[in-house]
Design an enzyme around this catalytic site. Sequence first.
Site, PDB file in Angstrom:
ATOM      1  N   GLY A  16      -7.023  33.311  -1.472  1.00 11.48           N
ATOM      2  CA  GLY A  16      -7.143  34.359  -2.698  1.00 11.48           C
ATOM      3  C   GLY A  16      -6.843  33.867  -4.041  1.00 11.48           C
ATOM      4  N   ARG A  83     -12.320  32.485   3.213  1.00 16.16           N
ATOM      5  CA  ARG A  83     -13.053  32.567   4.299  1.00 16.16           C
ATOM      6  C   ARG A  83     -13.536  31.087   4.750  1.00 16.16           C
ATOM      7  NH1 ARG A  83     -11.271  36.223   4.102  1.00 16.16           N
ATOM      8  NH2 ARG A  83     -12.089  38.435   3.634  1.00 16.16           N
ATOM      9  N   ASP A 113      -0.079  30.790   2.506  1.00  9.35           N
ATOM     10  CA  ASP A 113       0.129  30.210   3.967  1.00  9.35           C
ATOM     11  C   ASP A 113      -1.006  29.937   4.791  1.00  9.35           C
ATOM     12  OD1 ASP A 113      -0.643  32.814   4.482  1.00  9.35           O
ATOM     13  OD2 ASP A 113       0.731  33.043   6.032  1.00  9.35           O
ATOM     14  N   THR A 135       0.487  32.519  -4.577  1.00  7.10           N
ATOM     15  CA  THR A 135      -0.154  34.010  -3.750  1.00  7.10           C
ATOM     16  C   THR A 135       0.607  34.980  -4.626  1.00  7.10           C
ATOM     17  OG1 THR A 135      -0.012  35.308  -2.349  1.00  7.10           O
ATOM     18  CG2 THR A 135       1.607  33.911  -1.996  1.00  7.10           C
ATOM     19  N   ASP A 137       1.325  37.614  -3.417  1.00  4.71           N
ATOM     20  CA  ASP A 137       2.044  38.425  -2.372  1.00  4.71           C
ATOM     21  C   ASP A 137       3.296  37.830  -2.370  1.00  4.71           C
ATOM     22  OD1 ASP A 137      -0.331  39.228  -1.723  1.00  4.71           O
ATOM     23  OD2 ASP A 137      -0.672  38.169  -0.335  1.00  4.71           O
ATOM     24  N   ASP A 139       4.857  35.984  -0.500  1.00  8.75           N
ATOM     25  CA  ASP A 139       5.593  35.794   0.863  1.00  8.75           C
ATOM     26  C   ASP A 139       5.408  34.382   1.584  1.00  8.75           C
ATOM     27  OD1 ASP A 139       2.697  35.358   1.077  1.00  8.75           O
ATOM     28  OD2 ASP A 139       2.161  36.967   2.612  1.00  8.75           O
ATOM     29  N   ARG A 181      -0.137  42.331   1.492  1.00  8.66           N
ATOM     30  CA  ARG A 181      -0.292  41.961   3.003  1.00  8.66           C
ATOM     31  C   ARG A 181       0.627  42.720   3.716  1.00  8.66           C
ATOM     32  NH1 ARG A 181      -1.768  36.032   4.466  1.00  8.66           N
ATOM     33  NH2 ARG A 181       0.220  35.683   3.663  1.00  8.66           N
TER      34      ARG A 181
HETATM   35  O1  F6P Z   1      -3.163  37.266  -0.325  1.00  5.42           O
HETATM   36  C1  F6P Z   1      -3.569  37.561  -1.430  1.00  5.42           C
HETATM   37  C2  F6P Z   1      -4.364  39.084  -1.179  1.00  5.42           C
HETATM   38  O2  F6P Z   1      -4.863  39.455  -2.555  1.00  5.42           O
HETATM   39  C3  F6P Z   1      -3.609  40.091  -0.427  1.00  5.42           C
HETATM   40  O3  F6P Z   1      -2.635  40.941  -1.151  1.00  5.42           O
HETATM   41  C4  F6P Z   1      -4.795  41.107   0.087  1.00  5.42           C
HETATM   42  O4  F6P Z   1      -4.463  41.509   1.303  1.00  5.42           O
HETATM   43  C5  F6P Z   1      -5.720  39.883   0.225  1.00  5.42           C
HETATM   44  O5  F6P Z   1      -5.511  38.808  -0.544  1.00  5.42           O
HETATM   45  C6  F6P Z   1      -7.195  40.464  -0.086  1.00  5.42           C
HETATM   46  O6  F6P Z   1      -8.059  39.552   0.170  1.00  5.42           O
HETATM   47  P1  F6P Z   1      -9.790  39.473  -0.245  1.00  5.42           P
HETATM   48  O7  F6P Z   1      -9.804  38.817  -1.470  1.00  5.42           O
HETATM   49  O8  F6P Z   1     -10.622  38.665   0.836  1.00  5.42           O
HETATM   50  O9  F6P Z   1     -10.114  41.024  -0.089  1.00  5.42           O
END
Ligand code: F6P
Length: 354
Positions: A16, A83, A113, A135, A137, A139, A181
């Site tokens: 992301g 993906r 990660d 990220t 997050d 994390d 997450r």
């Molecule tokens: O890891 C970053 C993040 O934004 C998370 O906080 C969230 O759960 C996920 O990616 C969302 O991913 P996508 O862009 O595939 O909806």
Amino acid sequence: MSPTAVRRIALNTGGGDAPGLNAVIRAVTLGALDREWEVLGIRDGYDGLFGEHSHGEGVMLLGRDDVRDITHMGGTMLGTTNRGNPFQVGRGPDVAQRLRELEIDVLVAVGGDGSLNIAHQISLEGIPTIGVPKTIDNDLEHTDLTTGFDSAVAFATECIDRLVSTTTAHGRVMVIEVMGRTAGWIALHAGIAAAAHAILIPEIPYDISVVADRVKERADRGQDFSIVVVAEGATPIGGTVTTVEGSSRLGGVAATIAAQLEELTGKEARSLSLGHLLRGGSPTAPDRLLGLRYGAEAVLAIEAGARNVMVALDGDVAKLVPLADIAGRARLVPPDCGALRTARSIGTCLGEPA
Ligand code: F6P
């Protein structure tokens, strides 16, 4: 490999997007060009290596002009994807082979990660690799900060601030869901900064009746509005995460909590999810600085001959962590962290039973 043998590095962003990625790209590119290394940008994670990309050429040599005036921009000029892990579709060795064909001496992979796990696997295929953490997050194990976190917290805080006036005007309960997450860093930091009355994070399973009691206590004291911030991965005690219908994606916990609070308190409740808004927009100044710092540290690490490590920060001190130590682990909010101590000390409800 001797450090002087570096002639060409490759750079990509994976997973992301997060505010601050363009700052990393700029610092890596300028640092490399200063050392007379070529920089090959790979588009859309690793897809660009195979000519599969959403815009422009799949790979591009980056020059000074390409990275001018990008530090303040959100997203990533190289594109990204979260993906299609190439190793899950049997294409990992092909990635390594393409990097060899392109005569890449070192790959710089910027990611969370998942992407750093892929980078680790690529390093095991014999491609010298340096990881750079990002990220929203926050994390990632073994580093105090990831690029994008500060911007996400700043924007979430601003949104919560804005919601206070309308929530107060109507005497309602507002439940705001933020990404993160399995970690509660964004919810905790933004919730404290915006003076939320309850903050629910995955690390502390909540009891909804505790939250309802807090809302009622506030109403009894004449405070007839309440702000609840919930991390997307929060769970009730003994329960499971909430996912978007028909998928395994996290999402929807705020709506569930709002309905439960309405039922338990008799007060009108609304919910909203800030979702991808937290990943958008211009990076904050701290995220620009962090991205530039991480990019610079990646170049310094390559120059020093380090390989197959992630650049990390311990306070203000840069360090290198083996990529093998990052993969598959999430850095959760520790029970004794300063932010939780602060929340408890100022009486924020964390949904914990007494
Ligand atoms: O890891 C970053 C993040 O934004 C998370 O906080 C969230 O759960 C996920 O990616 C969302 O991913 P996508 O862009 O595939 O909806």
